[in-house]
Design a protein around this motif. Sequence first.
Motif, PDB file in Angstrom:
ATOM      1  N   THR A  36      65.771 -86.929 -43.006  1.00 41.39           N
ATOM      2  CA  THR A  36      66.722 -87.609 -43.890  1.00 41.39           C
ATOM      3  C   THR A  36      65.999 -87.908 -45.206  1.00 41.39           C
ATOM      4  N   GLY A  37      66.588 -88.764 -46.024  1.00 37.47           N
ATOM      5  CA  GLY A  37      65.941 -89.140 -47.285  1.00 37.47           C
ATOM      6  C   GLY A  37      66.544 -88.393 -48.455  1.00 37.47           C
ATOM      7  N   ARG A  38      66.038 -88.747 -49.648  1.00 31.43           N
ATOM      8  CA  ARG A  38      66.582 -88.166 -50.879  1.00 31.43           C
ATOM      9  C   ARG A  38      66.261 -86.671 -51.003  1.00 31.43           C
ATOM     10  N   THR A  39      65.028 -86.306 -50.626  1.00 33.11           N
ATOM     11  CA  THR A  39      64.562 -84.945 -50.915  1.00 33.11           C
ATOM     12  C   THR A  39      65.401 -83.843 -50.275  1.00 33.11           C
ATOM     13  N   LEU A  66      63.936 -86.346 -37.166  1.00 29.82           N
ATOM     14  CA  LEU A  66      62.619 -86.978 -37.070  1.00 29.82           C
ATOM     15  C   LEU A  66      62.674 -88.436 -36.656  1.00 29.82           C
ATOM     16  N   ASP A  67      63.644 -89.160 -37.230  1.00 26.27           N
ATOM     17  CA  ASP A  67      63.578 -90.611 -37.059  1.00 26.27           C
ATOM     18  C   ASP A  67      64.948 -91.267 -37.156  1.00 26.27           C
ATOM     19  N   GLY A 133      59.921 -84.331 -45.313  1.00 24.56           N
ATOM     20  CA  GLY A 133      59.660 -84.867 -46.642  1.00 24.56           C
ATOM     21  C   GLY A 133      58.310 -85.574 -46.539  1.00 24.56           C
ATOM     22  N   ILE A 134      57.897 -86.230 -47.595  1.00 20.43           N
ATOM     23  CA  ILE A 134      56.650 -87.003 -47.538  1.00 20.43           C
ATOM     24  C   ILE A 134      56.876 -88.336 -48.233  1.00 20.43           C
ATOM     25  N   HIS A 139      53.302 -90.753 -45.561  1.00 21.02           N
ATOM     26  CA  HIS A 139      53.880 -90.672 -44.215  1.00 21.02           C
ATOM     27  C   HIS A 139      54.712 -89.410 -44.036  1.00 21.02           C
ATOM     28  N   GLY A 141      57.826 -88.175 -41.160  1.00 25.70           N
ATOM     29  CA  GLY A 141      58.651 -88.980 -40.266  1.00 25.70           C
ATOM     30  C   GLY A 141      58.415 -90.419 -40.695  1.00 25.70           C
ATOM     31  N   LYS A 203      55.589 -88.381 -55.867  1.00 26.19           N
ATOM     32  CA  LYS A 203      54.970 -87.789 -54.672  1.00 26.19           C
ATOM     33  C   LYS A 203      53.622 -87.123 -54.979  1.00 26.19           C
TER      34      LYS A 203
HETATM   35  C1  F6R Z   1      63.036 -89.156 -43.244  1.00 29.08           C
HETATM   36  C2  F6R Z   1      61.590 -89.161 -43.118  1.00 29.08           C
HETATM   37  C3  F6R Z   1      60.699 -89.654 -44.197  1.00 29.08           C
HETATM   38  C4  F6R Z   1      61.060 -89.107 -45.573  1.00 29.08           C
HETATM   39  C5  F6R Z   1      60.136 -89.672 -46.643  1.00 29.08           C
HETATM   40  C6  F6R Z   1      60.513 -89.206 -48.020  1.00 29.08           C
HETATM   41  O1  F6R Z   1      63.636 -88.645 -42.076  1.00 29.08           O
HETATM   42  O2  F6R Z   1      61.134 -88.764 -42.099  1.00 29.08           O
HETATM   43  O3  F6R Z   1      59.374 -89.306 -43.895  1.00 29.08           O
HETATM   44  O4  F6R Z   1      60.979 -87.719 -45.546  1.00 29.08           O
HETATM   45  O5  F6R Z   1      60.162 -91.058 -46.595  1.00 29.08           O
HETATM   46  O6  F6R Z   1      61.762 -89.731 -48.345  1.00 29.08           O
HETATM   47  P1  F6R Z   1      62.519 -89.298 -49.682  1.00 29.08           P
HETATM   48  O7  F6R Z   1      62.889 -87.875 -49.497  1.00 29.08           O
HETATM   49  O8  F6R Z   1      63.710 -90.205 -49.722  1.00 29.08           O
HETATM   50  O9  F6R Z   1      61.567 -89.513 -50.793  1.00 29.08           O
END
Ligand code: F6R
Length: 268
Positions: A36-39, A66-67, A133-134, A139, A141, A203
Amino acid sequence: MEIVILKNADAVAKKGAQLLTELIRQKSNAILGLATGRTPIALYEQLIGIYRTGEISFAEVSTFNLDEYLGIDEDDDQSYRAFMNAAFFDHIDIDIRNTYMPFCKEGENPRTFGLGFENEILCHGGIDLQILGIGGNGHIGFNEPASSLKSRTRVKALTQRTLQDNKHLFDENEHQPRLAMTMGIATILDARKIILLATGSGKAEAVQKMVEGPLSSMCPASALQLHQHVSILLDEKAAAKLQNQEYYLWVYEQNETLRKQFGSFYNI
Ligand code: F6R
Protein backbone atom coordinates in the motif's frame (compact mmCIF):
# COMPACT_ATOMS: atom_id res chain seq x y z
CA MET A 1 20.39 -5.87 -7.19
CA GLU A 2 19.50 -4.28 -10.46
CA ILE A 3 19.22 -0.51 -10.09
CA VAL A 4 16.98 1.08 -12.71
CA ILE A 5 17.08 4.87 -12.75
CA LEU A 6 14.22 6.44 -14.69
CA LYS A 7 13.27 10.02 -15.50
CA ASN A 8 10.24 10.43 -13.24
CA ALA A 9 7.58 8.73 -11.11
CA ASP A 10 5.42 8.07 -14.16
CA ALA A 11 8.23 6.12 -15.85
CA VAL A 12 8.74 4.12 -12.63
CA ALA A 13 5.05 3.14 -12.55
CA LYS A 14 5.13 2.18 -16.25
CA LYS A 15 8.25 0.04 -15.85
CA GLY A 16 6.76 -1.71 -12.79
CA ALA A 17 3.53 -2.36 -14.70
CA GLN A 18 5.49 -3.74 -17.66
CA LEU A 19 7.34 -6.24 -15.42
CA LEU A 20 4.13 -7.34 -13.71
CA THR A 21 2.34 -7.69 -17.05
CA GLU A 22 5.15 -9.89 -18.38
CA LEU A 23 4.80 -12.14 -15.34
CA ILE A 24 1.00 -12.46 -15.58
CA ARG A 25 1.19 -13.22 -19.30
CA GLN A 26 3.71 -15.95 -18.53
CA LYS A 27 1.85 -17.29 -15.49
CA SER A 28 -1.86 -16.49 -15.39
CA ASN A 29 -2.21 -17.81 -11.82
CA ALA A 30 0.75 -15.80 -10.48
CA ILE A 31 1.00 -15.14 -6.75
CA LEU A 32 1.68 -11.45 -6.15
CA GLY A 33 2.90 -9.73 -3.01
CA LEU A 34 1.46 -6.21 -2.86
CA ALA A 35 2.13 -2.97 -1.01
CA THR A 36 0.00 0.00 0.00
CA GLY A 37 1.13 3.62 0.35
CA ARG A 38 1.53 6.55 -2.00
CA THR A 39 4.18 5.04 -4.27
CA PRO A 40 2.36 2.05 -5.81
CA ILE A 41 -0.86 3.98 -6.57
CA ALA A 42 0.45 5.00 -10.03
CA LEU A 43 1.54 1.39 -10.64
CA TYR A 44 -1.98 0.13 -9.85
CA GLU A 45 -3.43 2.78 -12.18
CA GLN A 46 -1.16 1.57 -14.98
CA LEU A 47 -2.15 -2.06 -14.37
CA ILE A 48 -5.86 -1.17 -14.38
CA GLY A 49 -5.30 0.55 -17.74
CA ILE A 50 -3.53 -2.51 -19.17
CA TYR A 51 -6.28 -4.79 -17.80
CA ARG A 52 -8.90 -2.63 -19.58
CA THR A 53 -7.18 -3.14 -22.92
CA GLY A 54 -7.73 -6.89 -22.43
CA GLU A 55 -3.99 -7.64 -22.45
CA ILE A 56 -4.05 -9.27 -19.02
CA SER A 57 -6.56 -10.81 -16.66
CA PHE A 58 -6.32 -11.19 -12.89
CA ALA A 59 -9.03 -13.87 -12.76
CA GLU A 60 -6.57 -16.57 -11.68
CA VAL A 61 -4.16 -14.34 -9.76
CA SER A 62 -3.83 -14.43 -5.95
CA THR A 63 -2.37 -11.63 -3.88
CA PHE A 64 -0.85 -11.27 -0.42
CA ASN A 65 -0.44 -7.81 1.04
CA LEU A 66 2.56 -6.89 3.12
CA ASP A 67 0.82 -5.31 6.06
CA GLU A 68 -2.36 -4.22 7.77
CA TYR A 69 -3.00 -2.06 10.81
CA LEU A 70 -3.85 -3.83 14.02
CA GLY A 71 -6.87 -2.71 15.98
CA ILE A 72 -8.98 -1.28 13.17
CA ASP A 73 -11.64 -3.18 11.33
CA GLU A 74 -11.29 -4.31 7.72
CA ASP A 75 -14.40 -2.22 6.91
CA ASP A 76 -12.76 0.91 8.28
CA ASP A 77 -11.89 3.48 5.59
CA GLN A 78 -8.36 3.63 6.99
CA SER A 79 -7.70 -0.10 6.69
CA TYR A 80 -5.28 -1.29 4.06
CA ARG A 81 -8.05 -3.60 2.83
CA ALA A 82 -10.12 -0.48 2.01
CA PHE A 83 -7.07 1.08 0.33
CA MET A 84 -6.40 -1.99 -1.84
CA ASN A 85 -10.05 -2.38 -2.85
CA ALA A 86 -10.34 1.29 -3.84
CA ALA A 87 -6.94 1.60 -5.53
CA PHE A 88 -6.85 -1.73 -7.33
CA PHE A 89 -9.08 -4.73 -6.62
CA ASP A 90 -12.42 -2.99 -7.35
CA HIS A 91 -11.21 -2.15 -10.87
CA ILE A 92 -9.94 -5.52 -12.08
CA ASP A 93 -11.41 -9.02 -12.49
CA ILE A 94 -9.63 -10.52 -9.48
CA ASP A 95 -11.66 -12.84 -7.23
CA ILE A 96 -11.67 -10.92 -3.95
CA ARG A 97 -11.46 -14.24 -2.05
CA ASN A 98 -7.98 -14.63 -3.53
CA THR A 99 -6.76 -11.34 -2.05
CA TYR A 100 -5.17 -11.95 1.33
CA MET A 101 -4.49 -9.18 3.84
CA PRO A 102 -2.70 -9.81 7.14
CA PHE A 103 -5.85 -8.72 8.97
CA CYS A 104 -5.81 -10.05 12.53
CA LYS A 105 -9.29 -9.74 14.04
CA GLU A 106 -9.88 -8.21 17.46
CA GLY A 107 -9.26 -10.90 20.09
CA GLU A 108 -7.35 -13.19 17.72
CA ASN A 109 -3.87 -14.14 18.90
CA PRO A 110 -1.48 -12.24 16.55
CA ARG A 111 1.14 -14.97 16.88
CA THR A 112 -1.27 -17.66 15.71
CA PHE A 113 -2.48 -15.32 12.98
CA GLY A 114 1.09 -14.70 11.77
CA LEU A 115 1.81 -18.42 11.54
CA GLY A 116 -1.45 -18.95 9.62
CA PHE A 117 -0.63 -16.17 7.15
CA GLU A 118 2.83 -17.63 6.47
CA ASN A 119 1.21 -21.02 6.00
CA GLU A 120 -1.32 -19.63 3.52
CA ILE A 121 1.53 -18.21 1.42
CA LEU A 122 3.27 -21.60 1.49
CA CYS A 123 0.06 -23.43 0.53
CA HIS A 124 -0.14 -21.18 -2.55
CA GLY A 125 3.38 -22.21 -3.52
CA GLY A 126 5.09 -18.99 -2.38
CA ILE A 127 5.10 -15.47 -3.80
CA ASP A 128 6.24 -15.13 -7.41
CA LEU A 129 6.70 -11.38 -7.36
CA GLN A 130 6.74 -9.05 -4.37
CA ILE A 131 6.13 -5.31 -4.85
CA LEU A 132 7.70 -3.07 -2.22
CA GLY A 133 7.92 0.60 -1.34
CA ILE A 134 10.49 1.95 1.11
CA GLY A 135 9.96 4.11 4.18
CA GLY A 136 12.00 7.26 4.72
CA ASN A 137 13.67 5.32 7.56
CA GLY A 138 14.48 2.33 5.33
CA HIS A 139 11.56 0.14 6.38
CA ILE A 140 10.05 -2.44 4.03
CA GLY A 141 6.56 -3.61 4.90
CA PHE A 142 6.36 -2.33 8.46
CA ASN A 143 9.71 -3.84 9.38
CA GLU A 144 11.05 -0.82 11.19
CA PRO A 145 14.77 -0.26 11.91
CA ALA A 146 16.20 -2.95 14.24
CA SER A 147 13.73 -5.55 12.94
CA SER A 148 15.23 -9.01 12.82
CA LEU A 149 16.52 -9.86 9.37
CA LYS A 150 15.03 -13.32 9.95
CA SER A 151 11.61 -12.02 10.99
CA ARG A 152 8.32 -13.54 9.85
CA THR A 153 4.75 -12.20 9.87
CA ARG A 154 4.12 -10.62 13.26
CA VAL A 155 3.08 -7.43 15.05
CA LYS A 156 5.38 -4.42 14.89
CA ALA A 157 5.13 -1.15 16.78
CA LEU A 158 5.51 1.74 14.35
CA THR A 159 8.27 4.28 14.90
CA GLN A 160 7.56 7.96 15.56
CA ARG A 161 9.04 8.69 12.11
CA THR A 162 6.57 6.37 10.35
CA LEU A 163 3.64 7.69 12.40
CA GLN A 164 4.68 11.21 11.45
CA ASP A 165 5.14 10.32 7.75
CA ASN A 166 1.60 8.85 7.61
CA LYS A 167 -0.11 11.41 9.84
CA HIS A 168 -1.47 13.42 6.88
CA LEU A 169 -3.67 10.42 5.98
CA PHE A 170 -5.69 10.74 9.18
CA ASP A 171 -8.14 13.46 10.21
CA GLU A 172 -7.37 15.28 13.41
CA ASN A 173 -9.95 13.34 15.45
CA GLU A 174 -9.28 10.04 13.73
CA HIS A 175 -7.46 7.24 15.56
CA GLN A 176 -4.05 6.53 13.99
CA PRO A 177 -3.02 2.94 14.77
CA ARG A 178 0.46 2.48 16.23
CA LEU A 179 0.67 -1.24 15.69
CA ALA A 180 0.58 -3.23 12.47
CA MET A 181 0.74 -6.84 11.37
CA THR A 182 3.48 -7.15 8.76
CA MET A 183 5.24 -9.79 6.72
CA GLY A 184 8.73 -10.21 8.14
CA ILE A 185 11.99 -9.60 6.33
CA ALA A 186 12.53 -13.35 5.86
CA THR A 187 8.98 -13.62 4.46
CA ILE A 188 9.78 -10.91 1.91
CA LEU A 189 13.10 -12.51 0.98
CA ASP A 190 11.31 -15.79 0.22
CA ALA A 191 9.62 -14.20 -2.82
CA ARG A 192 11.07 -15.45 -6.10
CA LYS A 193 11.40 -11.93 -7.50
CA ILE A 194 11.20 -8.53 -5.80
CA ILE A 195 10.53 -5.10 -7.28
CA LEU A 196 11.01 -2.08 -5.03
CA LEU A 197 9.70 1.29 -6.20
CA ALA A 198 10.92 4.59 -4.78
CA THR A 199 10.12 8.07 -6.01
CA GLY A 200 10.83 11.57 -4.73
CA SER A 201 13.69 13.18 -2.85
CA GLY A 202 12.27 12.08 0.53
CA LYS A 203 13.46 8.56 -0.29
CA ALA A 204 16.97 9.44 -1.51
CA GLU A 205 18.79 8.82 1.76
CA ALA A 206 17.04 5.52 2.51
CA VAL A 207 17.70 4.37 -1.08
CA GLN A 208 21.41 5.16 -0.77
CA LYS A 209 21.65 3.18 2.48
CA MET A 210 19.68 0.26 1.04
CA VAL A 211 21.86 -0.06 -2.06
CA GLU A 212 25.30 1.15 -1.02
CA GLY A 213 25.24 0.96 2.76
CA PRO A 214 26.17 -2.03 4.89
CA LEU A 215 23.71 -4.87 5.46
CA SER A 216 22.10 -3.76 8.69
CA SER A 217 18.83 -4.19 10.53
CA MET A 218 19.01 -0.41 11.06
CA CYS A 219 18.13 -0.11 7.35
CA PRO A 220 15.77 -3.08 6.90
CA ALA A 221 15.68 -2.58 3.11
CA SER A 222 19.43 -3.35 2.99
CA ALA A 223 18.37 -7.00 3.54
CA LEU A 224 17.42 -6.98 -0.16
CA GLN A 225 21.17 -7.17 -0.86
CA LEU A 226 20.78 -10.85 0.08
CA HIS A 227 18.20 -11.56 -2.63
CA GLN A 228 19.20 -12.82 -6.06
CA HIS A 229 16.44 -11.20 -8.14
CA VAL A 230 15.69 -7.66 -7.00
CA SER A 231 14.92 -4.73 -9.27
CA ILE A 232 15.03 -1.30 -7.67
CA LEU A 233 13.00 1.13 -9.80
CA LEU A 234 13.88 4.74 -8.99
CA ASP A 235 13.10 8.15 -10.34
CA GLU A 236 15.98 10.61 -10.59
CA LYS A 237 15.07 12.29 -7.30
CA ALA A 238 15.08 9.06 -5.30
CA ALA A 239 18.37 8.05 -6.98
CA ALA A 240 20.04 11.41 -6.33
CA LYS A 241 22.25 10.27 -3.42
CA LEU A 242 23.56 7.09 -5.03
CA GLN A 243 27.35 7.27 -5.49
CA ASN A 244 27.57 4.94 -8.49
CA GLN A 245 24.73 6.15 -10.67
CA GLU A 246 26.67 5.98 -13.93
CA TYR A 247 27.69 2.41 -13.29
CA TYR A 248 24.08 1.35 -12.53
CA LEU A 249 22.86 2.96 -15.76
CA TRP A 250 25.54 1.18 -17.74
CA VAL A 251 24.78 -2.20 -16.10
CA TYR A 252 21.08 -1.77 -16.85
CA GLU A 253 21.82 -1.10 -20.52
CA GLN A 254 23.95 -4.26 -20.70
CA ASN A 255 21.25 -6.31 -18.96
CA GLU A 256 18.58 -5.05 -21.34
CA THR A 257 20.73 -6.15 -24.29
CA LEU A 258 21.22 -9.59 -22.71
CA ARG A 259 17.50 -9.90 -21.95
CA LYS A 260 16.60 -9.09 -25.55
CA GLN A 261 18.89 -11.90 -26.66
CA PHE A 262 18.25 -14.54 -23.97
CA GLY A 263 15.07 -13.53 -22.10
CA SER A 264 14.63 -12.93 -18.40
CA PHE A 265 17.36 -13.93 -15.92
CA TYR A 266 15.08 -15.85 -13.61
CA ASN A 267 12.55 -18.65 -13.86
CA ILE A 268 9.23 -18.60 -12.10
C1 F6R B 1 3.01 -0.36 2.69
C2 F6R B 1 4.35 -0.63 3.16
C3 F6R B 1 5.32 0.45 3.47
C4 F6R B 1 5.40 1.52 2.38
C5 F6R B 1 6.38 2.61 2.77
C6 F6R B 1 6.43 3.71 1.75
O1 F6R B 1 2.30 -1.56 2.48
O2 F6R B 1 4.65 -1.76 3.32
O3 F6R B 1 6.59 -0.11 3.67
O4 F6R B 1 5.79 0.92 1.19
O5 F6R B 1 6.03 3.14 4.00
O6 F6R B 1 5.19 4.36 1.72
P1 F6R B 1 4.86 5.48 0.63
O7 F6R B 1 4.80 4.77 -0.67
O8 F6R B 1 3.54 6.02 1.07
O9 F6R B 1 5.96 6.47 0.70
